[in-house]
Design a protein around this motif. Structure first.
Motif, short mmCIF file in Angstrom:
data_model
loop_
_atom_site.label_atom_id
_atom_site.label_comp_id
_atom_site.label_asym_id
_atom_site.label_seq_id
_atom_site.Cartn_x
_atom_site.Cartn_y
_atom_site.Cartn_z
N PRO A 14 21.50 14.72 -25.03
CA PRO A 14 20.74 15.84 -24.46
C PRO A 14 20.45 15.64 -22.98
O PRO A 14 20.39 14.49 -22.51
CB PRO A 14 19.44 15.84 -25.27
CG PRO A 14 19.76 15.12 -26.52
CD PRO A 14 20.83 14.13 -26.19
N GLU A 15 20.28 16.73 -22.27
CA GLU A 15 20.08 16.70 -20.82
C GLU A 15 18.82 15.92 -20.42
O GLU A 15 18.82 15.14 -19.49
CB GLU A 15 19.91 18.14 -20.29
CG GLU A 15 21.18 18.97 -20.31
CD GLU A 15 22.19 18.50 -19.29
OE1 GLU A 15 21.78 18.18 -18.15
OE2 GLU A 15 23.39 18.43 -19.65
N ARG A 16 17.73 16.18 -21.14
CA ARG A 16 16.42 15.72 -20.64
C ARG A 16 16.14 14.26 -20.97
O ARG A 16 16.12 13.86 -22.14
CB ARG A 16 15.30 16.59 -21.22
CG ARG A 16 13.98 16.42 -20.48
CD ARG A 16 13.05 17.58 -20.76
NE ARG A 16 12.27 17.42 -21.97
CZ ARG A 16 11.16 16.71 -22.06
NH1 ARG A 16 10.68 16.09 -20.98
NH2 ARG A 16 10.49 16.63 -23.19
N VAL A 17 15.93 13.47 -19.91
CA VAL A 17 15.55 12.06 -20.06
C VAL A 17 14.02 11.99 -20.08
O VAL A 17 13.36 12.55 -19.21
CB VAL A 17 16.10 11.22 -18.87
CG1 VAL A 17 15.61 9.78 -18.95
CG2 VAL A 17 17.63 11.28 -18.85
N VAL A 18 13.48 11.29 -21.09
CA VAL A 18 12.02 11.20 -21.25
C VAL A 18 11.59 9.74 -21.06
O VAL A 18 12.07 8.85 -21.76
CB VAL A 18 11.60 11.72 -22.65
CG1 VAL A 18 10.09 11.61 -22.82
CG2 VAL A 18 12.08 13.15 -22.86
N THR A 19 10.70 9.51 -20.11
CA THR A 19 10.24 8.15 -19.82
C THR A 19 9.09 7.75 -20.75
O THR A 19 8.45 8.60 -21.38
CB THR A 19 9.72 8.05 -18.37
OG1 THR A 19 8.58 8.93 -18.26
CG2 THR A 19 10.78 8.45 -17.35
N ASN A 20 8.80 6.45 -20.77
CA ASN A 20 7.65 5.97 -21.55
C ASN A 20 6.35 6.55 -20.99
O ASN A 20 5.43 6.88 -21.75
CB ASN A 20 7.59 4.44 -21.54
CG ASN A 20 8.73 3.82 -22.34
OD1 ASN A 20 9.29 4.47 -23.22
ND2 ASN A 20 9.06 2.58 -22.03
N GLU A 22 5.92 9.44 -19.70
CA GLU A 22 5.75 10.82 -20.20
C GLU A 22 5.27 10.79 -21.66
O GLU A 22 4.38 11.56 -22.04
CB GLU A 22 7.06 11.60 -20.07
CG GLU A 22 6.89 13.06 -20.50
CD GLU A 22 8.14 13.91 -20.36
OE1 GLU A 22 9.06 13.55 -19.59
OE2 GLU A 22 8.18 14.95 -21.04
N ILE A 23 5.85 9.90 -22.47
CA ILE A 23 5.41 9.78 -23.88
C ILE A 23 3.92 9.44 -23.93
O ILE A 23 3.16 9.95 -24.77
CB ILE A 23 6.23 8.66 -24.59
CG1 ILE A 23 7.71 9.03 -24.70
CG2 ILE A 23 5.63 8.30 -25.96
CD1 ILE A 23 8.04 10.10 -25.70
N CYS A 24 3.49 8.57 -23.00
CA CYS A 24 2.10 8.09 -23.02
C CYS A 24 1.10 9.08 -22.43
O CYS A 24 -0.10 8.81 -22.39
CB CYS A 24 2.01 6.73 -22.31
SG CYS A 24 2.96 5.48 -23.18
N LYS A 41 13.27 1.94 -22.68
CA LYS A 41 12.79 2.36 -21.35
C LYS A 41 12.74 3.88 -21.26
O LYS A 41 11.82 4.45 -20.72
CB LYS A 41 13.70 1.81 -20.26
CG LYS A 41 13.60 0.30 -20.09
CD LYS A 41 14.43 -0.17 -18.91
CE LYS A 41 14.27 -1.67 -18.72
NZ LYS A 41 15.28 -2.25 -17.86
N THR A 42 13.82 4.51 -21.73
CA THR A 42 13.88 5.98 -21.75
C THR A 42 14.58 6.41 -23.03
O THR A 42 15.22 5.62 -23.70
CB THR A 42 14.69 6.55 -20.56
OG1 THR A 42 16.03 6.04 -20.64
CG2 THR A 42 14.08 6.19 -19.23
N ARG A 43 14.44 7.69 -23.35
CA ARG A 43 15.17 8.30 -24.45
C ARG A 43 15.44 9.74 -24.04
O ARG A 43 14.92 10.20 -23.02
CB ARG A 43 14.41 8.24 -25.79
CG ARG A 43 13.29 9.22 -25.97
CD ARG A 43 12.03 8.91 -25.21
NE ARG A 43 11.30 7.76 -25.73
CZ ARG A 43 10.67 6.87 -24.97
NH1 ARG A 43 10.65 7.01 -23.64
NH2 ARG A 43 10.00 5.86 -25.47
N ARG A 44 16.24 10.45 -24.83
CA ARG A 44 16.51 11.86 -24.52
C ARG A 44 16.01 12.76 -25.63
O ARG A 44 16.18 12.45 -26.81
CB ARG A 44 18.02 12.06 -24.32
CG ARG A 44 18.50 11.44 -23.01
CD ARG A 44 19.99 11.50 -22.90
NE ARG A 44 20.45 10.76 -21.74
CZ ARG A 44 21.03 11.32 -20.68
NH1 ARG A 44 21.24 12.62 -20.63
NH2 ARG A 44 21.42 10.57 -19.67
N PHE A 45 15.39 13.87 -25.22
CA PHE A 45 14.93 14.88 -26.17
C PHE A 45 15.70 16.17 -25.91
O PHE A 45 15.87 16.57 -24.75
CB PHE A 45 13.43 15.18 -26.00
CG PHE A 45 12.50 14.11 -26.55
CD1 PHE A 45 12.99 13.02 -27.28
CD2 PHE A 45 11.13 14.21 -26.34
CE1 PHE A 45 12.12 12.05 -27.78
CE2 PHE A 45 10.26 13.24 -26.84
CZ PHE A 45 10.76 12.16 -27.55
#
Ligand code: UT7
Length: 325
Positions: A14-20, A22-24, A41-45
């Motif tokens: 997926p396009e969007r990279v999500v950082t820790n 942002e999760i927090c 470190k990152t994941r994609r949503f």
């Protein structure tokens, strides 16, 4: 009996990279804890326009192009997923239709081990001569099935898709599968609310919940036995491996498992969890692609795949790595 191999690999991230960080913003945690405990470190949503069926279809189109196989040559489409939002109908027929195929198509539900289960089915179909080409897809959209405030899951799971075309080959490209289950631990990774609750109002959206520590105590040891069984069945030892591609559950599980199977330093180990999180049934093909793309492994290399998760279910096999997009 003929031999079977993976003829082409394609993925969709997926396009969007999500950082820790942002999760927090909603999770009571922090970047340092997440990195130390999981390696992530990152994941994609996936975004609104990136559906599970769309991600699976794009990964499949890429795998077919690499393999030089057209959709109308497919004898079967198998989708491994736990996050297709409907129990009925399955996702695979819709993926097949989007590809332009009316072949047999069905979903496999074996949690994070789904891709390795489906690979075993595909290999058996091709080796028996029942089908010439079988498409195997692992796809998840776990971001839709998570409670963003749950400290046990919100930072770990993510989205993506990976697909391979399995077809005939001159030599064994997919070894015998070591697989099994332990339903006595069904409660360790499950969904809430369960459908067993009766006719719900639809107000409660189900989410995945996990007793992470229980998985952590089980996987690095139980999966070492499965690794040895898969190697024995393939007639090779750990020293013959070029790459080790376990399910990307947690970097510490990968490291402990590598030690437990006495993996030589020369064997490249998949660490896609760092950038992709835990994408459940998609994690093995995504990790495979990451290693091929980075040059850590090459098409034709001998790799050990091991996947494990909800069920509990597990499966592993020695494979020859496919060409990729
Ligand atoms: O893919 C399917 C299979 N799933 C897996 O393989 C997942 C396997 N399990 C795991 O990856 C790990 O169990 C987790 C990463 C989920 C959790 O790591 P852990 O080392 O098992 O942590 P824990 O639950 O034992 O918690 C350790 C500490 C606790 O604090 P105290 O009691 O030591 O003071 C927790 O309260 O960390 C605390 N904690 C957190 N702190 C910050 C638990 N979750 C969090 C959090 N952020 N998200």
């Amino acid at each position: 009996m003929t031999h079977a191999a993976m003829l082409g690999l394609g993925v969709y991230r997926p396009e969007r990279v999500v950082t820790n960080d942002e999760i927090c913003e909603v999770l009571d945690s922090n970047d340092e804890w997440i990195q130390t405990r999981s390696g992530i470190k990152t994941r994609r949503f996936a975004g609104e326009d990136e559906t599970l069926i769309g991600m699976a279809t794009t990964a499949a189109e890429r795998a077919l192009a690499v393999a030089g196989v057209s959709a109308d040559q497919l004898g079967c489409v198998i989708v491994a997923t736990s996050t297709h939002p409907e129990h009925t109908p399955a996702s695979a027929p819709q993926v097949a239709t989007r590809l332009g195929s009316t072949t047999a198509a069905f979903d496999v539900s074996a949690g994070c081990a789904g891709f390795c289960h489906a690979l075993n089915l595909a290999s058996a179909m091709v080796r028996s001569g029942a089908e010439k080409y079988v498409l195997v897809i692992g796809v998840e959209q776990l971001s839709r099935f998570m409670d963003p405030t749950d400290r046990g899951t919100a930072f770990i799971f993510a989205d993506g898709a990976g697909a391979v075309v399995v077809g005939p080959a001159d030599a064994t490209g997919i070894g015998p599968t070591a697989w099994g289950s332990d339903g006595s631990q069904a409660h360790v990774i499950n969904q809430t609310p369960s459908c067993l609750g009766g006719h719900g109002s639809g107000a409660d959206h189900p989410v995945v919940q996990m007793e992470g520590t229980a998985v952590f105590r089980w996987a690095p040891f139980a999966m070492a036995d499965v690794a040895h069984e898969a190697l024995r069945a393939a007639g090779i030892s750990v020293d013959d491996l070029d790459a080790f591609i376990p399910h990307q559950a947690n970097l510490r599980i990968t490291q402990t498992l590598s030690r437990n199977i006495k993996l030589p330093e020369s064997v490249a180990v998949a660490t896609d969890i760092v950038d992709s999180g835990n994408t459940s049934a998609a994690s093995v093909p995504l990790a495979m692609e990451a290693m091929l793309r980075s040059g850590e492994a090459e098409a034709g290399d001998v790799a050990l795949l091991i996947a494990f998760g909800a069920g509990l279910s597990y499966a592993g096999q020695v494979v020859t790595l496919p060409p990729h997009e």
